[in-house]
Design an enzyme around this catalytic site. Structure first.
Site, PDB file in Angstrom:
ATOM      1  N   LYS A  86       0.736  -1.337  -0.072  1.00 34.18           N
ATOM      2  CA  LYS A  86      -0.116  -0.060  -0.040  1.00 34.18           C
ATOM      3  C   LYS A  86       0.795   1.421  -0.011  1.00 34.18           C
ATOM      4  CE  LYS A  86      -4.400  -1.530   1.348  1.00 34.18           C
ATOM      5  NZ  LYS A  86      -4.466  -2.792   1.687  1.00 34.18           N
ATOM      6  N   GLU A 108      -9.634   7.168   3.344  1.00 37.16           N
ATOM      7  CA  GLU A 108     -10.301   6.087   3.913  1.00 37.16           C
ATOM      8  C   GLU A 108      -9.731   4.920   4.188  1.00 37.16           C
ATOM      9  OE1 GLU A 108     -10.110   6.162   0.661  1.00 37.16           O
ATOM     10  OE2 GLU A 108      -9.508   4.156   0.298  1.00 37.16           O
ATOM     11  N   SER A 376       1.756  -9.797  -1.032  1.00 40.32           N
ATOM     12  CA  SER A 376       1.623  -8.277  -0.736  1.00 40.32           C
ATOM     13  C   SER A 376       1.897  -7.745   0.582  1.00 40.32           C
ATOM     14  CB  SER A 376       0.187  -8.045  -1.238  1.00 40.32           C
ATOM     15  OG  SER A 376      -0.965  -8.800  -0.421  1.00 40.32           O
TER      16      SER A 376
HETATM   17  C1  LIG Z   1      -5.462  -3.975   1.721  1.00 47.13           C
HETATM   18  C2  LIG Z   1      -4.343  -5.252   1.178  1.00 47.13           C
HETATM   19  C3  LIG Z   1      -4.702  -6.049   0.209  1.00 47.13           C
HETATM   20  C4  LIG Z   1      -5.830  -5.675  -0.794  1.00 47.13           C
HETATM   21  O1  LIG Z   1      -5.945  -4.797  -1.582  1.00 47.13           O
HETATM   22  P1  LIG Z   1      -5.815  -4.792  -3.079  1.00 47.13           P
HETATM   23  O2  LIG Z   1      -5.916  -3.299  -3.451  1.00 47.13           O
HETATM   24  O3  LIG Z   1      -6.530  -5.745  -3.704  1.00 47.13           O
HETATM   25  O4  LIG Z   1      -4.489  -4.700  -3.256  1.00 47.13           O
HETATM   26  C5  LIG Z   1      -4.132  -7.098  -0.070  1.00 47.13           C
HETATM   27  N1  LIG Z   1      -2.806  -7.552   0.757  1.00 47.13           N
HETATM   28  C6  LIG Z   1      -2.721  -6.772   1.664  1.00 47.13           C
HETATM   29  C7  LIG Z   1      -1.506  -7.126   2.492  1.00 47.13           C
HETATM   30  C8  LIG Z   1      -3.170  -5.473   2.147  1.00 47.13           C
HETATM   31  O5  LIG Z   1      -2.802  -4.825   3.032  1.00 47.13           O
END
Ligand SMILES: *Cc1c(COP(=O)(O)O)cnc(C)c1O
Length: 418
Positions: A86, A108, A376
């Protein structure tokens, strides 16, 4: 890029008249910034020194051996500052806002991960930061609220509607309509009215471009890239350099929750519960109830627990370029345990959905092929969710002990050095 903000029939800019000009200004400001070498240099330096890029591509040797089939690689996005992808978007948009002369950022947040990244980026760049968060989420995500406040952000609990993410988005839109002269609305995923889906994809595409280089360096024969999909920003950023090529396979993993029934998951792209809709300023696939209201969703991972999906992903899903699958809470928890044990890496619960899907694909794939999963985020943040599942009794007595310690009156000097 989108065509006039559309990805086939999805996307667009469905907003109140008052927000047309700020969105047009943003589109223009973004285009200028991306062709300004000094902006790009500044962004590059922040990526390197603040975020910690490039993130590594780890060969998951033990996991691959145990599964059999393809070699599994992990794009270690969870090593990015604040623990997830993020920050790539937050720092990009915050830097853009500053270039456009804005002094205040609003955002948000649901689980708090986007709020955390935004608050950190604002602290770094010297911008005022206000985060709208549903009152319900403020209560259950205290560790992230505490961190946002430590970074100097003001967290505003939203008490309208269901007091969760969708209400926080409405409140942020309302603020922006009255404050856009000084304020940028920093949206957290590749969705919302144009130009947000294009802009967020571009800031997240650093994940895919690094991966492309890492694939070339190691001469990998890639069968598939796998990412989890909430709003879709880590997926579209990871897939960006590959989406107009015929290969490799691109796989999006949605939250299967506790089952297939409406309200038990957050599955928009497979199954029959989702339909076309226009919500939060854009047209896409949404989970809605019979009377057309936004449906409740359910997932063990807060980041995937959202009723809509970014318009570009919806379009690429419909065209067949991206294949979608879903992974249940239980399978995601299994994947967390599996990668922790085999590789010494704790996936975020969101990312573990992609991890589980990647294991399934690797197992059925010929050796010498590579399957790359985007981790992610890292799983440290999930300790309050995973511990009650993995070790419920020990966790309960830990919390009870903490509570009685607090109630007895903590002597903060015990922790404050001398
Ligand atoms: C917020 C988040 C997501 C989901 O958000 P996307 O916009 O779909 O990438 C996925 N993995 C993590 C670790 C997150 O914090």
């Amino acid at each position: 890029m989108s065509a006039q903000g559309y990805f086939n029939r999805f996307g667009g800019r469905y907003v109140a008249e008052v927000l047309r000009r700020p969105l047009e200004d943003l589109e223009e400001g973004f285009a200028h910034a991306m062709s300004d070498p000094s902006f790009l240099t500044r962004l590059e330096v922040l990526r390197r020194d603040f975020i910690g890029r490039p993130t590594p591509l780890l060969f998951a040797e033990n996991a691959s051996r145990e599964i059999g089939g393809a070699d599994i690689y992990i794009k270690m996005e969870g090593l990015a500052h604040t623990g997830a992808h993020k920050i790539n978007n937050a720092i990009g948009q915050a830097l853009l806002a500053k270039r456009m002369g804005k002094t205040r950022i609003i955002a948000e947040t649901g689980a708090g991960q986007h709020g955390l990244a935004t608050a950190s980026a604002c602290a770094r760049l010297g911008l005022e930061c206000v985060v709208y968060m549903g009152d319900v989420d403020v209560r259950r995500q205290q560790p992230n609220v505490a961190a946002m406040e430590l970074y100097g952000a003001r967290v505003i609990p939203v008490t309208s509607g269901s007091r969760t993410l969708k209400d926080a988005i409405n409140e942020a839109m309302r603020d922006w309509a009255a404050s856009f002269e000084t304020t940028h609305y920093l949206i957290g995923s590749a969705l919302g009215p144009a130009p947000f889906p294009d802009m967020v994809r571009e800031f997240q595409s650093v994940i895919g471009r690094e991966t492309l280089d890492q694939i070339a360096e190691r001469k990998l024969d890639v069968e598939a890239l796998v990412a989890c999909v909430g709003g879709g920003s880590n997926a579209i950023g990871f897939f960006e350099p590959f989406r107009s090529l015929p290969a490799p396979r691109l796989i999006g993993a949605e939250a299967g929750g506790i089952g297939p029934a409406v309200g038990e998951n957050a599955v928009r792209m497979t199954g029959t519960a989702a339909s076309d809709g226009i919500i939060h300023g854009y047209k896409s696939r949404f989970l809605v109830t019979e009377d057309g209201q936004v449906a409740e969703t359910r997932s063990i991972s807060a980041g995937l627990d959202y009723p809509g999906i970014g318009p570009e992903l919806a379009s690429l899903g419909e065209s067949g370029r991206i294949e979608f699958t879903s992974v249940t809470d239980d399978k995601a928890l299994d994947a967390v345990r599996f990668f922790a044990r085999t590789e010494g890496v704790i996936f975020a619960l969101e990312s573990a959905h992609a991890g589980a899907a990647a294991l399934e694909i690797a197992r059925n794939c010929s050796p010498h092929k590579a399957v790359i999963v985007n981790m992610s985020g890292r799983g440290d943040k999930d300790i309050f969710i995973t511990s009650p599942v993995f070790r419920p009794e020990q966790w309960k007595s830990f919390l009870a002990a903490e509570l009685s310690r607090l109630e007895a009156g903590v002597d903060i000097h015990l922790f404050g050095g001398n």
